[in-house]
Design a protein around this motif. Structure first.
Motif, PDB file in Angstrom:
ATOM      1  N   PRO B 157       0.822  -1.219   0.000  1.00 39.42           N
ATOM      2  CA  PRO B 157       0.000   0.000   0.000  1.00 39.42           C
ATOM      3  C   PRO B 157       0.851   1.263   0.000  1.00 39.42           C
ATOM      4  O   PRO B 157       0.515   2.232  -0.678  1.00 39.42           O
ATOM      5  N   LEU B 158       1.953   1.240   0.717  1.00 39.12           N
ATOM      6  CA  LEU B 158       2.803   2.418   0.769  1.00 39.12           C
ATOM      7  C   LEU B 158       3.392   2.696  -0.614  1.00 39.12           C
ATOM      8  O   LEU B 158       3.455   3.839  -1.068  1.00 39.12           O
ATOM      9  N   LEU B 159       3.807   1.620  -1.259  1.00 38.12           N
ATOM     10  CA  LEU B 159       4.366   1.781  -2.604  1.00 38.12           C
ATOM     11  C   LEU B 159       3.327   2.374  -3.555  1.00 38.12           C
ATOM     12  O   LEU B 159       3.616   3.270  -4.343  1.00 38.12           O
ATOM     13  N   ASP B 171       9.191   8.534  -9.382  1.00 40.60           N
ATOM     14  CA  ASP B 171      10.436   8.039  -9.986  1.00 40.60           C
ATOM     15  C   ASP B 171      11.640   8.387  -9.139  1.00 40.60           C
ATOM     16  O   ASP B 171      12.762   8.107  -9.506  1.00 40.60           O
ATOM     17  N   ASN B 172      11.445   9.050  -8.024  1.00 43.28           N
ATOM     18  CA  ASN B 172      12.613   9.346  -7.200  1.00 43.28           C
ATOM     19  C   ASN B 172      12.746   8.311  -6.092  1.00 43.28           C
ATOM     20  O   ASN B 172      12.181   8.438  -5.018  1.00 43.28           O
ATOM     21  N   LYS B 176      11.621   8.027  -1.856  1.00 44.68           N
ATOM     22  CA  LYS B 176      10.721   6.979  -1.350  1.00 44.68           C
ATOM     23  C   LYS B 176      11.406   6.170  -0.248  1.00 44.68           C
ATOM     24  O   LYS B 176      10.791   5.861   0.784  1.00 44.68           O
ATOM     25  N   ILE B 177      12.667   5.830  -0.476  1.00 46.91           N
ATOM     26  CA  ILE B 177      13.381   5.046   0.542  1.00 46.91           C
ATOM     27  C   ILE B 177      13.532   5.856   1.829  1.00 46.91           C
ATOM     28  O   ILE B 177      13.329   5.340   2.929  1.00 46.91           O
ATOM     29  N   GLY B 253      13.254   1.286  -4.037  1.00 44.78           N
ATOM     30  CA  GLY B 253      14.311   1.879  -4.848  1.00 44.78           C
ATOM     31  C   GLY B 253      13.927   2.055  -6.304  1.00 44.78           C
ATOM     32  O   GLY B 253      14.446   2.932  -6.982  1.00 44.78           O
ATOM     33  N   GLY B 254      13.033   1.217  -6.782  1.00 43.95           N
ATOM     34  CA  GLY B 254      12.686   1.315  -8.198  1.00 43.95           C
ATOM     35  C   GLY B 254      13.852   0.853  -9.062  1.00 43.95           C
ATOM     36  O   GLY B 254      14.413  -0.207  -8.826  1.00 43.95           O
TER      37      GLY B 254
END
Ligand SMILES: Nc1ncnc2c1ncn2[C@@H]1O[C@H](COP(=O)(O)OP(=O)(O)O)[C@@H](O)[C@H]1O
Ligand SMILES: [Mg+2]
Lengths: 341, 312, 399
Positions: B157-159, B171-172, B176-177, B253-254
C-alpha cells in the motif's frame, strides 16, 4: 568524495529547510488565539510524526488486511478466506509456515542460551571485553553480508577432487572421513531439505538448519550484550549472601543470578523471536527460498513483487502480524508479573 | 603475608591492600566462571570470528586461488595477496551500473534516512514529554504499539501511495526510501527518545519557561544539546539498520540507479554466485562502513541497544 | 515594583487531591514574604501557581491588580530560583544568566553589561565561562540567583533555594539573599520548610498547613502572638511546651490547674485573657515557651528533672509534669494518652540543676498562651490581639 559532500550538503539544506518550515509553522500557530494556539503548537511538534505513521503504518496495515481478502490480480476480486486457505493447505505452501515456526523456536532458544552462557562465563574474566566484542561483531555485518560469509563457509567447489574444498565446512567434513564411520563426501549443505535423511513435512530440512546457524551467529551478540549488562546489575550482596549461606557457584547462578535477570532474558527472547519471524535477507542472499528453505517474509516478497499475487502476499503479511501479537502480549504479561512478584 | 614487615609504613600498606583487594567482593562474588567456562567462551569467540575472517582473507586472494583452494592455505602464500578483486568488483556492472555507484547510493540513502526520522521523532518525543494536551498518554501508547506492525504489512500500500502521480515522487527512489525508512523507524525512535527526553530534569524545563522560552526555543537550545548522547546512540542504531537494509531498498528503490549496495550484492549472488572473488570483495566493500562505525562507536551503540531492549 | 494578590486561590490536582482549598494572601510592594510549613503542605503548589507553572483551579491571582490566571510564565515577568537550581547544563554561567535577556532580544552590549554587574555582585566573575557541572554547590546557587536578579522582574519566586547547601553555607547565603532582596527592593515570595529560615529572612511569614493559611504576620508577632496551636508549635526551637490544664479560680485570680499543681495567672493573666472568668472548669491547652520558664515570672511550675543539656549560651532542662501533652497535628489537635509529659525550660547557663531533682520554675505569665482544645485557636488575648475566645471550628480554616 564529491558524492559524499554533495549528499551532506543536500542533507544540511534539507535540515535547514525542515527547521525553517517548523519554525514558520510554529510562529503561525502562535498568532492564533487560545486554545488554538496551544493546540497548534502541539500539532507542529507531533504532527510530522503522526502524519508519517498514519500514511506509512496505519493506513498500509489496514489496506494490507483488506487486500488479503482479495485476489489481487484482477481489480478487487473478492477472495474471501481463500488466500489464507492456500497458505495452510495448498501444495508446498505450508512448508513456509513450518520453516518459520522452527526458525523462531530454534534460533531464539539457541541465541538466548548462548547469550546467557557467555554472559555468565565471561563475567569478570580476563579479556572479557575482547571476547564479547568478537561475538558481538556479526551484528554489524548485515544479514546480506552474513549470508555471503556463510554461503562461503558452506561452499562446495564440486568436481571430483574432494580434498580441494574451499568451503571450511566441507573441508572439515572430508577431513573427518577417516575418523567417522561411513563415507564423508563433500555436501551441498544448502540443498539438503531432509532432516537427517528423513523427508518430513513437520521437520525442517538440514539446509534450513544451516541457515538458522547464520541467524544464531548474528543474534547471539545481541543476547550476550543485553543479558551481560543485566547480570552486571545483580547486586554483589545478593550473591555474597547466598555464598555465605553455602551455595555453590552453580547454585548461586541458577538460584540468584538467573532469576534476577529473568525479565531481561525474556525480553531478549521476545525481541529475537520477532526479528526471526521476519527473516528475509538471509534467504535472499543464500538460497533465495529454493530447496524448501522459504520463509513467510521471503515468500511474501516473492509473491507480491515478482509473482504478482499481492492478495496472497498480503495474507502472508497478516499471518506474520498475527504471529507477532501473542508474543508481544505474553512478554508484556510476563514482565508485569515479574515486576509485581 | 608471612614476611616480617621492615617498616611500619609497609605493614600499613600491606594491611590496606589486603583488606582492599580480598573482600568478599572478589573472592565470593558472582559465580566465578572457572577454567572450563573461560575455555568455552574463547572457543565460541573464535568460532564466531572465523567465518568473517575467512571472507576477509579470501577477498585478497587471486581469483584462481579462491576458486581452487581453501582460504586457510593463503598463509603459505602471503606474497600472492592482491587488491585486484576489489578493483574488479568496483568496476563490475550490476543492472547496468558500476558496483561502486551502489556504494554511493547507500551513502545517499543512509544519511537522510538517519537524520530525518530522528529529528521528527525528537519533536514528537518532546511533545509527549513536556507539552500538555488531551489524550497525550493514550496517543503515545498507540505510537509505541505500532512497533508490532511488521514492515511487510506496509510495503505494497505504501508503494502504491508513493506512486500516485500527483505526488511526483514516483520516480525518485531515494525520496521513497528515505520516507519509508523514516516511517518504519518512527515508533522505536519516539519510544527511545521519549524515555530520554522525558527524564530530563523538570525544573530545568520550567526555568526556561519562566525565562520566557517558547517550546521551540526549549527544544532547540536545551533539549537537543542535552540529548546528544541519546541521539548518537539512536543514530548509530538507525545507521546500521538502514545501511544493512535490503527489503526497503529493494521495494522502494525502483530502478537500479536508486538501489542500495545490499541489493547489488544480492544480485551478484544471484547472477554470479560462484565468482567468489567478486562476492568476497563486494561483501567487504558493503560491510566496511558499518564495521568501522560499529567498532569505533560500539559504546554508544550498546547504550542504545540496552535502552531499546527494555521495551515490551 | 509590584504587589501580588491571591484571592481564594485554589488547586485541585488531576488525581482529585485538593492541595490548596482556598488561599487569601497579599504581598506588598517590595516585601519579602516567606511561605513556611511542613513538607507536603502545598507551599510549592502555591508558588508554582504564582509562577504559572501549574494551572489554577479556582480563585484569582493578581499581579499589580491585574488578573494573570491565564497567562503563561513567560508573560508574567517573574523570575524563579528552583530548589535544584535548574541551571542549563549545556550553557556556560554567563549564558545561563544571559538566557532570558537574549530571548527578549536585549541588545548585546546591554546584556554583557548586566551580566558583568550581576557576576560582580555575586562574585561569579571568575567562573563566567564555566559550565554548571564545574561549579561548587554554593556557586551554582549564586548562578541561580544571578539568573533571577539580572532581569529586574516584577516578582522573585524562590522554592527552598538553600536546601541543597551545607549548614554553614546555608546560614551565610540566607543573610546574603535577604540583603540582596532589600537592596533590589523586588517583591519576593520565598518558600521553605525551615522555620528558622522563615523567621530570619521574612518581612512577614505565612504559615501553611494542608494548603490552609494558619497565620500571616511579622516574625516577632508570629512568635509572640501565635493565632493557634499549630503556629505556636511550628515556630520556635525548642518548640513551645503545651500541656493540658483546667481553668480554675484561685484566691489571687484565675489559674490553670496542671495535674496536681496550679499555675496562678493572677491579675496579669486576667488582663491577658479577658474572658477567662467565664471559662472556669474548662479544659484548655496551656502553652509556654522554654525561655518563659527560666527567667523571672510570677507563676510557678514544678517539674521532675530528667535531662540537662548544656548548650553554652543556655541550659536546657527537660523534666516531667503530671499532665498530658497537647500537640497540633495535621488534622487538628491531639492529646497524648500518657498522663505525664515533657517540659523544657531554658535557663541561665550558670545555674546548677541536678538530674532527678525537683525544680520550681518561674512562669512569665505575660508569655503564657492558652488554646482551645478542640479548635487549637488561641484564647482571648490582650486588647491588641485580634482573637478573643472562640470555639467556632471554622475560624481556624479561614486563618
Ligand atoms: N502533580 C501532583 N498530583 C497530585 N498531587 C500532587 C502533585 N504535586 C503535588 N501533589 C501533592 O500536593 C501536596 C502539596 O505538594 P507540594 O506543594 O509540593 O508540597 P510542599 O512544597 O509544601 O512540600 C502534597 O501532598 C503532594 O503529594
Ligand atoms: Mg516543595
Amino acid at each position: 568524495m564529491g558524492q559524499l559532500l554533495s549528499t551532506l550538503a543536500l542533507v544540511a539544506i534539507g535540515i535547514i529547510a525542515f527547521g525553517a518550515i517548523i519554525g514558520i509553522l510554529y510562529w503561525l500557530v502562535s498568532q492564533l488565539r487560545e486554545p488554538w494556539r496551544e493546540r497548534g503548537r502541539v500539532g507542529v511538534f507531533v504532527g510530522p510524526a503522526l502524519l508519517l505513521l498514519a500514511i506509512g503504518l496505519i493506513y498500509p496495515a489496514v489496506a494490507t488486511v483488506r487486500m488479503a481478502f482479495y485476489k489481487g490480480d484482477g481489480p478487487d476480486v473478492w477472495a474471501g478466506l481463500s488466500n489464507f486457505k492456500r497458505i495452510f493447505t495448498e501444495g508446498d505452501n505450508p512448508l513456509v509456515l513450518r520453516n518459520n515456526i522452527w526458525w523462531a523456536l530454534i534460533v531464539t532458544v539457541f541465541s538466548t542460551a548462548i547469550g546467557v552462557m557467555i554472559a555468565r562465563f565471561a563475567d569478570r574474566m580476563r579479556g572479557e571485553r575482547v571476547a564479547k566484542a568478537l561475538i558481538f561483531l556479526p551484528t554489524a555485518v548485515s544479514m546480506v553480508g552474513a549470508g555471503i560469509i556463510w554461503k562461503f563457509m558452506y561452499a562446495n567447489s564440486g568436481g571430483g577432487n574432494q580434498s580441494k574444498q574451499i568451503g571450511l565446512l566441507n573441508w572439515l567434513w572430508v577431513k573427518l572421513d577417516p575418523i567417522l564411520p561411513g563415507k564423508q563426501t563433500a555436501q551441498f549443505w544448502l540443498q539438503n531439505d531432509k532432516f537427517f535423511g528423513i523427508k518430513s513435512s513437520f521437520l525442517p530440512g538440514m539446509n534450513t538448519l544451516f541457515l538458522m546457524i547464520i541467524m544464531i551467529w548474528i543474534q547471539a551478540g545481541f543476547a550476550t550484550t543485553v543479558i551481560s549488562a543485566a547480570m552486571k546489575g545483580v547486586p554483589d550482596d545478593l550473591v555474597e549472601a547466598a555464598k555465605i549461606d553455602g551455595a555453590s557457584d552453580r547454585q548461586a547462578f541458577f538460584r540468584i543470578v538467573l532469576p534476577y535477570v529473568k525479565p531481561t532474558v525474556i525480553t531478549v527472547a521476545t525481541t529475537t523471536t520477532i526479528a526471526v519471524l521476519k527473516v528475509f535477507d538471509i534467504i535472499q542472499s543464500t538460497t533465495g527460498g529454493q530447496f524448501h528453505t522459504d520463509t513467510v517474509a521471503n515468500d511474501m516478497y516473492v509473491k507480491s513483487f515478482t509473482q504478482s499475487q499481492p492478495g496472497y502476499g498480503a495474507a502472508l503479511a497478516v499471518v506474520l502480524f498475527l504471529a507477532v501479537i501473542p508474543i508481544v502480549v505474553i512478554n508484556n504479561r510476563n514482565q508485569k508479573e515479574l515486576r509485581q512478584g | 603475608m608471612s614476611t616480617v614487615p621492615i617498616h611500619a609504613e609497609d605493614a600499613a600498606v600491606g594491611a590496606v591492600t589486603f583488606t582492599d583487594q580480598t573482600p568478599l567482593g572478589t573472592k565470593l562474588a558472582r559465580t566465578a566462571s572457572g577454567r572450563v567456562g573461560r575455555i568455552v567462551v574463547w572457543i565460541l569467540a573464535l568460532l564466531w570470528t572465523v567465518p568473517t575472517f575467512g571472507l576477509l582473507v579470501s577477498s585478497f586472494r587471486p581469483e584462481k586461488a579462491i576458486k581452487t583452494t581453501g582460504w586457510w592455505n593463503a598463509f603459505g602464500h602471503l606474497g600472492d595477496m592482491t587488491t585486484k578483486n576489489y578493483s574488479q568488483v568496483l568496476s563490475t556492472k550490476v543492472g547496468g551500473i558500476p558496483f561502486s555507484q551502489y556504494f554511493w547510493n547507500s551513502v545517499k540513502i543512509t544519511i537522510p534516512a538517519v537524520v530525518i526520522p530522528i529529528v521528527i521523532a525528537a519533536l514528537a518525543a518532546y511533545a509527549f514529554s513536556w507539552m500538555h494536551f488531551k489524550g497525550r498518554d493514550w496517543l503515545f501508547v498507540v505510537v509505541v504499539g505500532l512497533m508490532v506492525v511488521p514492515i511487510q504489512m506496509c510495503l505494497i500500500p505504501l508503494l502504491k501511495l508513493f506512486n500516485l502521480s500527483w505526488l511526483h515522487i514516483g520516480d525518485n527512489g531515494f525520496v521513497k526510501i528515505w520516507i519509508a525508512h523514516a516511517i518504519f523507524a518512527m515508533p522505536l525512535t519516539i519510544f527511545l527518545l521519549k524515555n530520554f527526553i522525558g527524564a530530563l530534569p523538570r525544573e530545568v524545563m520550567e526555568a526556561a519557561r519562566v525565562d520566557g522560552a517558547s517550546h521551540l526555543t526549549i527544544f532547540a537550545k536545551l533539549v537537543l544539546p542535552l540529548s546528544v548522547p541519546a541521539l548518537a546512540s539512536i543514530g548509530i542504531f538507525q545507521f546500521l539498520w538502514v545501511w544493512s537494509d535490503l527489503l526497503v531498498g529493494k521495494v522502494f528503490g525502483g530502478n537500479a540507479q536508486n538501489q542500495p549496495i545490499t541489493k547489488a550484492v544480492v544480485d551478484v549472488v544471484g547472477s554470479r554466485g560462484n565468482d567468489w572473488q567478486l562476492l568476497t570483495a563486494g561483501a567487504f566493500i558493503m560491510m566496511i562502513v558499518p564495521l568501522v562505525v560499529f567498532i569505533s562507536l560500539q559504546r554508544y551503540f550498546v547504550r542504545g541497544l540496552l535502552a531499546g531492549s527494555v521495551k515490551g | 515594583m509590584s504587589t501580588l494578590t491571591m484571592v481564594n486561590l485554589q488547586k485541585r490536582y488531576a488525581n482529585g487531591y485538593e492541595a490548596v482549598p482556598g488561599l487569601d494572601l497579599e504581598i506588598k510592594d517590595g516585601e519579602f514574604l516567606v511561605l513556611v510549613g511542613p513538607s507536603g503542605c502545598g507551599k510549592s503548589t502555591v508558588l508554582r501557581m504564582v509562577a504559572g507553572l501549574e494551572d489554577i483551579s479556582g480563585g484569582d491571582l493578581l499581579i499589580d491588580g491585574a488578573r494573570v490566571n491565564d497567562m503563561g510564565p513567560q508573560q508574567r515577568d517573574i523570575a524563579m530560583v528552583f530548589q535544584s537550581y535548574a541551571l542549563y547544563p549545556n550553557m556556560t554561567v554567563g549564558d545561563n544568566i544571559a538566557f532570558a535577556m537574549k530571548l527578549r532580544k536585549t541588545p548585546k552590549a546591554e546584556i554583557a553589561q548586566k551580566v558583568k554587574e550581576v557576576a560582580e555582585l555575586l562574585e561569579l566573575d571568575k567562573v563566567l565561562d564555566r559550565k554548571p557541572g564545574q561549579l561548587s554547590g554554593g556557586q551554582r546557587q549564586r548562578v541561580a540567583m544571578g539568573r533571577a536578579i539580572v532581569r529586574h522582574p516584577k516578582l522573585f519566586l524562590m522554592d527552598e533555594p538553600l536546601s541543597n547547601l551545607d549548614a554553614k553555607l546555608r546560614v551565610h547565603t540566607r543573610a546574603e539573599i535577604a540583603r540582596l532582596q532589600r537592596r533590589l527592593g523586588v517583591t519576593t515570595m520565598y518558600v521553605t520548610h525551615d522555620q528558622v529560615e522563615a523567621m530570619t529572612m521574612g518581612d512577614r511569614v505565612a504559615v501553611l498547613r494542608r494548603g490552609v493559611l494558619m497565620q500571616c504576620a511579622s516574625p516577632q508577632e508570629l512568635y509572640e502572638r501565635p493565632d493557634n496551636l499549630f503556629v505556636a508549635q511550628f515556630i520556635g526551637s525548642p518548640s513551645m511546651n503545651v500541656v493540658r490544664g483546667t481553668v480554675v479560680s484561685t484566691d489571687h485570680g484565675p489559674g490553670v490547674q496542671i495535674g496536681d499543681q496550679t499555675v496562678e495567672l493572677g491579675s496579669v493573666g486576667a488582663a491577658r485573657f479577658p474572658g477567662i472568668g467565664e471559662m472556669i472548669g474548662r479544659d484548655v491547652a496551656f502553652g509556654v515557651r522554654p525561655e518563659a520558664l527560666g527567667g523571672d515570672g510570677s507563676g510557678r511550675l514544678t517539674m521532675q528533672v530528667e535531662l540537662v543539656e548544656m548548650l553554652g549560651s543556655e541550659l536546657l532542662v527537660h523534666g516531667t509534669v503530671n499532665a498530658p501533652a497537647v500537640r497540633a497535628i495535621d488534622t487538628g489537635v491531639e492529646q497524648s494518652d500518657k498522663p505525664t509529659s515533657m517540659v523544657i525550660a531554658s535557663m541561665d547557663p550558670r545555674r546548677k540543676v541536678e538530674v532527678f531533682s525537683t525544680v520550681e520554675l518561674p512562669v512569665d505569665i505575660d508569655r503564657v498562651h492558652l488554646f482551645d482544645l478542640d479548635t487549637g485557636l488561641a484564647i482571648g488575648r490582650d486588647a491588641a490581639g485580634r482573637v478573643t475566645d472562640s470555639s467556632s471550628p471554622n475560624e481556624l480554616d479561614k486563618g
